[in-house]
Design a protein around this motif. Structure first.
Motif, PDB file in Angstrom:
ATOM      1  N   UNK A 114       0.855  -1.195   0.000  1.00 19.21           N
ATOM      2  CA  UNK A 114       0.000   0.000   0.000  1.00 19.21           C
ATOM      3  C   UNK A 114       0.886   1.239   0.000  1.00 19.21           C
ATOM      4  N   UNK A 115       0.550   2.208  -0.862  1.00 26.27           N
ATOM      5  CA  UNK A 115       1.289   3.475  -0.913  1.00 26.27           C
ATOM      6  C   UNK A 115       0.300   4.609  -0.718  1.00 26.27           C
ATOM      7  N   UNK A 116       0.567   5.450   0.288  1.00 22.79           N
ATOM      8  CA  UNK A 116      -0.304   6.582   0.596  1.00 22.79           C
ATOM      9  C   UNK A 116       0.540   7.850   0.576  1.00 22.79           C
ATOM     10  N   UNK A 117       0.152   8.817  -0.246  1.00 25.23           N
ATOM     11  CA  UNK A 117       0.890  10.070  -0.326  1.00 25.23           C
ATOM     12  C   UNK A 117       0.619  10.892   0.927  1.00 25.23           C
ATOM     13  N   UNK A 118       1.693  11.196   1.671  1.00 27.08           N
ATOM     14  CA  UNK A 118       1.559  11.874   2.968  1.00 27.08           C
ATOM     15  C   UNK A 118       2.774  12.751   3.225  1.00 27.08           C
ATOM     16  N   UNK A 119       2.616  13.761   4.088  1.00 29.73           N
ATOM     17  CA  UNK A 119       3.796  14.479   4.553  1.00 29.73           C
ATOM     18  C   UNK A 119       4.622  13.560   5.446  1.00 29.73           C
ATOM     19  N   UNK A 120       5.926  13.675   5.357  1.00 32.65           N
ATOM     20  CA  UNK A 120       6.797  12.768   6.101  1.00 32.65           C
ATOM     21  C   UNK A 120       6.811  13.093   7.594  1.00 32.65           C
ATOM     22  N   UNK A 121       6.628  12.041   8.410  1.00 29.86           N
ATOM     23  CA  UNK A 121       6.727  12.130   9.855  1.00 29.86           C
ATOM     24  C   UNK A 121       7.374  10.852  10.350  1.00 29.86           C
ATOM     25  N   UNK A 122       7.899  10.882  11.558  1.00 27.66           N
ATOM     26  CA  UNK A 122       8.532   9.682  12.106  1.00 27.66           C
ATOM     27  C   UNK A 122       7.510   8.667  12.588  1.00 27.66           C
ATOM     28  N   UNK A 123       6.331   9.150  12.998  1.00 26.63           N
ATOM     29  CA  UNK A 123       5.288   8.268  13.527  1.00 26.63           C
ATOM     30  C   UNK A 123       3.928   8.707  13.006  1.00 26.63           C
ATOM     31  N   UNK A 124       3.034   7.736  12.876  1.00 29.35           N
ATOM     32  CA  UNK A 124       1.656   8.002  12.482  1.00 29.35           C
ATOM     33  C   UNK A 124       0.737   7.180  13.373  1.00 29.35           C
ATOM     34  N   UNK A 125      -0.522   7.609  13.427  1.00 34.81           N
ATOM     35  CA  UNK A 125      -1.559   6.778  14.031  1.00 34.81           C
ATOM     36  C   UNK A 125      -2.375   6.201  12.867  1.00 34.81           C
ATOM     37  N   UNK A 126      -2.556   4.895  12.863  1.00 37.13           N
ATOM     38  CA  UNK A 126      -3.275   4.234  11.775  1.00 37.13           C
ATOM     39  C   UNK A 126      -4.498   3.520  12.329  1.00 37.13           C
ATOM     40  N   UNK A 127      -5.628   3.801  11.716  1.00 40.82           N
ATOM     41  CA  UNK A 127      -6.885   3.134  12.041  1.00 40.82           C
ATOM     42  C   UNK A 127      -7.307   2.383  10.784  1.00 40.82           C
TER      43      UNK A 127
END
Length: 200
Positions: free
Chosen positions: A177-190
């Motif tokens: 899966x590829x999701x275009x996003x701003x880069x961050x070290x951590x994300x919350x995924x639901x």
């Protein structure tokens, strides 16, 4: 004097009962927080003014030492109910969702050229072969802001080719899966399995 000792003892007993099955942690800013077994937490304030947060599940184990501890996560995040905190390039971070005996695991996350890239794995613990599985993913930053909400095909069999079905008790690598996003070290995924088709 005897009454004062008795009331102090009762107060201590009540506090220990309230926090049974919970863990009190010291935050970096000096405050204390109570971590509950149901993944909720609240500030511990002796004045009785406690802030209650939303529940969240952190589905990760043996994170690298650079990863935040429970105390820093509690202090710096606005947790989204039911979301899992993932660390980029965290080899042991794993998020699992299940529906009707089918389990999809997000087995690795990394950043690549403007995209959050997630590898998947699918397991059929049910009784019928699976021919299609889709996953809905909501990605939040650590402040609880929704960054992306997308649906992705994780598994597809080839029509009328039985050897491409996901058979009962079988595990296969799912799509990346590829999701275009701003880069961050951590994300919350639901995430949740949004569509699932079986071959009867």
């Amino acid at each position: 004097m005897k009454l004062t000792r008795c009331s102090s003892f009762l107060g201590l007993l009540l506090v220990s009962n309230v926090y049974a099955g919970q863990q009190v942690v010291q935050l970096e800013d000096g405050r204390q927080a109570v971590l509950n077994d149901d993944f909720t937490w609240k500030y511990l304030d002796v004045s009785g003014d406690e802030k209650v947060t939303k529940p969240a599940s952190v589905v990760s184990s043996d994170l690298p030492t650079a990863a935040p501890t429970a105390t820093s996560v509690a202090a710096s995040t606005s947790l989204v109910a039911g979301a899992s905190i993932v660390v980029l390039d965290g080899d042991n971070t794993q998020v699992a969702v299940e529906h009707s005996g089918v389990e999809i695991n997000l087995v690795g996350t990394q950043w690549n050229d403007g995209y959050l890239v997630i590898d998947t794995e699918i397991t059929n613990n049910g009784l019928q072969p699976v021919i299609k599985a889709d996953l809905k993913i909501d990605v939040y930053d650590l402040q609880g802001n929704l960054l992306a909400s997308e649906e992705h095909a994780v598994f597809r069999s080839i029509k009328r080719m039985a050897d491409t079905y996901l058979r009962p008790q079988q595990t296969k690598q799912g799509s990346t899966i590829k999701i275009e996003l701003p880069q961050q070290e951590q994300y919350q995924i639901l995430s949740e399995i949004s569509e699932l088709d079986h071959r009867g």
